[in-house]
Design a protein around this motif. Structure first.
Motif, mmCIF file in Angstrom:
data_model
loop_
_atom_site.group_PDB
_atom_site.id
_atom_site.type_symbol
_atom_site.label_atom_id
_atom_site.label_comp_id
_atom_site.label_asym_id
_atom_site.label_seq_id
_atom_site.Cartn_x
_atom_site.Cartn_y
_atom_site.Cartn_z
ATOM 1 N N UNK A 101 24.172 29.629 53.269
ATOM 2 C CA UNK A 101 23.955 29.094 51.924
ATOM 3 C C UNK A 101 23.836 30.205 50.885
ATOM 4 N N UNK A 102 23.797 31.451 51.328
ATOM 5 C CA UNK A 102 23.741 32.607 50.437
ATOM 6 C C UNK A 102 25.117 33.266 50.427
ATOM 7 N N UNK A 103 25.640 33.545 49.230
ATOM 8 C CA UNK A 103 26.979 34.116 49.103
ATOM 9 C C UNK A 103 27.005 35.536 49.664
ATOM 10 N N UNK A 104 27.961 35.780 50.573
ATOM 11 C CA UNK A 104 28.123 37.111 51.144
ATOM 12 C C UNK A 104 28.694 38.062 50.092
ATOM 13 N N UNK A 105 28.186 39.297 49.984
ATOM 14 C CA UNK A 105 28.704 40.246 48.977
ATOM 15 C C UNK A 105 30.198 40.499 49.103
ATOM 16 N N UNK A 106 30.729 40.440 50.331
ATOM 17 C CA UNK A 106 32.160 40.677 50.512
ATOM 18 C C UNK A 106 33.036 39.567 49.983
ATOM 19 N N UNK A 107 32.453 38.385 49.728
ATOM 20 C CA UNK A 107 33.209 37.238 49.221
ATOM 21 C C UNK A 107 32.859 36.903 47.780
ATOM 22 N N UNK A 108 31.926 37.660 47.205
ATOM 23 C CA UNK A 108 31.430 37.294 45.877
ATOM 24 C C UNK A 108 32.527 37.359 44.816
ATOM 25 N N UNK A 109 33.355 38.393 44.841
ATOM 26 C CA UNK A 109 34.431 38.496 43.848
ATOM 27 C C UNK A 109 35.412 37.339 43.982
ATOM 28 N N UNK A 110 35.801 37.027 45.217
ATOM 29 C CA UNK A 110 36.760 35.945 45.436
ATOM 30 C C UNK A 110 36.194 34.606 44.992
ATOM 31 N N UNK A 111 34.958 34.303 45.390
ATOM 32 C CA UNK A 111 34.348 33.006 45.075
ATOM 33 C C UNK A 111 34.138 32.865 43.567
ATOM 34 N N UNK A 112 33.589 33.895 42.924
ATOM 35 C CA UNK A 112 33.323 33.786 41.489
ATOM 36 C C UNK A 112 34.607 33.799 40.669
ATOM 37 N N UNK A 113 35.642 34.471 41.144
ATOM 38 C CA UNK A 113 36.922 34.445 40.436
ATOM 39 C C UNK A 113 37.551 33.056 40.508
ATOM 40 N N UNK A 114 37.427 32.390 41.658
ATOM 41 C CA UNK A 114 37.948 31.025 41.794
ATOM 42 C C UNK A 114 37.168 30.072 40.898
ATOM 43 N N UNK A 115 35.841 30.182 40.886
ATOM 44 C CA UNK A 115 35.015 29.319 40.036
ATOM 45 C C UNK A 115 35.346 29.550 38.561
ATOM 46 N N UNK A 116 35.581 30.801 38.180
ATOM 47 C CA UNK A 116 35.892 31.142 36.790
ATOM 48 C C UNK A 116 37.264 30.615 36.368
ATOM 49 N N UNK A 117 38.258 30.721 37.263
ATOM 50 C CA UNK A 117 39.639 30.415 36.883
ATOM 51 C C UNK A 117 40.040 28.962 37.113
ATOM 52 N N UNK A 118 39.410 28.285 38.048
ATOM 53 C CA UNK A 118 39.850 26.937 38.435
ATOM 54 C C UNK A 118 39.948 25.963 37.266
ATOM 55 N N UNK A 119 38.957 25.878 36.352
ATOM 56 C CA UNK A 119 39.078 24.921 35.243
ATOM 57 C C UNK A 119 40.199 25.250 34.269
ATOM 58 N N UNK A 120 40.710 26.477 34.311
ATOM 59 C CA UNK A 120 41.731 26.911 33.360
ATOM 60 C C UNK A 120 43.133 26.836 33.959
ATOM 61 N N UNK A 121 43.285 26.250 35.137
ATOM 62 C CA UNK A 121 44.586 26.100 35.785
ATOM 63 C C UNK A 121 44.895 24.621 35.985
ATOM 64 N N UNK A 122 46.131 24.352 36.416
ATOM 65 C CA UNK A 122 46.563 22.980 36.650
ATOM 66 C C UNK A 122 46.429 22.571 38.116
ATOM 67 N N UNK A 123 45.862 23.425 38.952
ATOM 68 C CA UNK A 123 45.786 23.168 40.389
ATOM 69 C C UNK A 123 44.557 22.300 40.679
ATOM 70 N N UNK A 124 44.772 21.035 40.992
ATOM 71 C CA UNK A 124 43.653 20.121 41.244
ATOM 72 C C UNK A 124 42.899 20.504 42.517
ATOM 73 N N UNK A 125 43.624 20.952 43.531
ATOM 74 C CA UNK A 125 42.969 21.345 44.776
ATOM 75 C C UNK A 125 42.007 22.515 44.552
ATOM 76 N N UNK A 126 42.355 23.385 43.610
ATOM 77 C CA UNK A 126 41.478 24.516 43.285
ATOM 78 C C UNK A 126 40.199 24.025 42.601
ATOM 79 N N UNK A 127 40.327 22.974 41.801
ATOM 80 C CA UNK A 127 39.141 22.401 41.175
ATOM 81 C C UNK A 127 38.214 21.784 42.223
ATOM 82 N N UNK A 128 38.803 21.195 43.268
ATOM 83 C CA UNK A 128 37.985 20.634 44.349
ATOM 84 C C UNK A 128 37.258 21.746 45.103
#
Length: 310
Positions: A101-128
């Motif tokens: 339940x705690x974000x691993x430091x090695x995945x933090x960039x990937x996870x936060x980049x997806x959360x940041x970019x998902x609402x600004x794209x047309x990919x519905x699966x990314x929003x999920x």
């Protein structure tokens, strides 16, 4: 510890197998959708570039300069989708780290980049995927990623989502590369006429030498051809090699880099020598991995390093 607080802590630290499985499924669907959108945009981009080349050939430079910005924006979006696809592949490759339940430091960039970019794209699966990650790590984690308060979101992702118009140098570089790819002479270059070939005088005492003061004279079309030697005659009778044959090829091939918004004039160089792609290189570069395939960690690290160098 009070019972309510104990229940709250245990619910945060417990692992839900169904949620974990759903996240992996949505990551795979997001990867497939991102690849499909990239292929679609690539085909549209080719037709748009062909139209730009026709405008340049017709001399409609102002129209081409304005319309090429759509191609640049499309390429920026494609590069963003490529990065998000790599992040999703990284999360799948390190899926075991998502159980906590705690974000691993090695995945933090990937996870936060997806959360940041998902609402600004047309990919519905990314929003999920973003929604599932938000439920997993909490509202505060999502808000921090959305505002990039800790600077963990990739700088390239932030830059590609900006709405600033493209630089003038980028527009000029795109027009030059499109013109070169479609064989359009733009910008117009002055044609230089090569000097006529000169031939040496046959003899110093010849009458031609006396008439022209011993200088070299222009080769005339009526000059008699010299007699071919026996070896040259045999060579002329030999069967020519098949068309397109350029001798034995090296077993080492280099895939040329493609044009990007950060590298408008891509070249493969070895020291001071520019390496030009052949047909085999182009065929290898056009092949893509099958959909649903997840590369290993080494391959992902290599691709991330290549993206950062652009």
């Amino acid at each position: 510890m009070p019972p309510a607080q104990s229940t709250l802590v245990s619910s945060r630290t417990s692992h839900d197998p169904a949620e974990y499985t759903k996240l992996k499924v949505q990551l795979k669907l997001a990867i497939a959708r991102l690849r499909m959108v990239q292929q679609r945009d690539e085909q549209l981009g080719k037709s748009q570039q062909r139209a730009m080349a026709q405008l340049l050939e017709a001399g409609k430079i102002d129209s081409a300069t304005i319309r090429v910005e759509n191609i640049i924006r499309s390429d920026i979006t494609t590069e963003l989708h490529e990065m998000l696809e790599l992040y999703c592949e990284l999360l799948l490759a390190r899926a075991g780290l998502l159980e906590s339940s705690v974000c691993d430091p090695g995945l933090e960039e990937a996870i936060k980049s997806i959360i940041y970019a998902a609402p600004k794209t047309e990919i519905k699966e990314l929003a999920t995927v973003r929604q599932l990650l938000g439920e997993k790590y909490g509202k505060e984690f999502v808000l921090t990623a959305m505002d990039n308060l800790d600077g963990k979101v990739s700088e390239k992702v932030v830059r590609k989502l900006s709405v600033e118009p493209p630089r003038q140098e980028l527009v000029q570089g795109y027009l030059e590369e499109i013109a070169r790819a479609y064989g359009v002479d733009w910008p117009k270059r002055a044609k230089v006429t090569p000097p006529p070939e000169l031939v040496d005088d046959v003899d110093e005492g010849d009458e031609e030498d006396d008439r022209f003061g011993g200088q070299k004279v222009l080769a005339e079309p009526w000059v008699a051809e010299r007699k071919l030697s026996r070896g040259e005659e045999e060579l002329n009778k030999a069967t020519p090699p098949p068309q397109g044959f350029s001798g034995p090829r090296s077993p080492v091939t280099v895939t040329p880099p493609r044009r990007t918004t950060e590298n408008v004039h891509p070249k493969v160089t070895l020291g001071s020598v520019e390496l030009k792609p052949n047909k085999r290189m182009d065929a290898a570069a056009s092949r893509r991995e099958p959909e649903g395939a997840v590369p290993d960690i080494t391959d992902l690290e290599r691709r991330f390093a290549a993206l950062k160098k652009r």
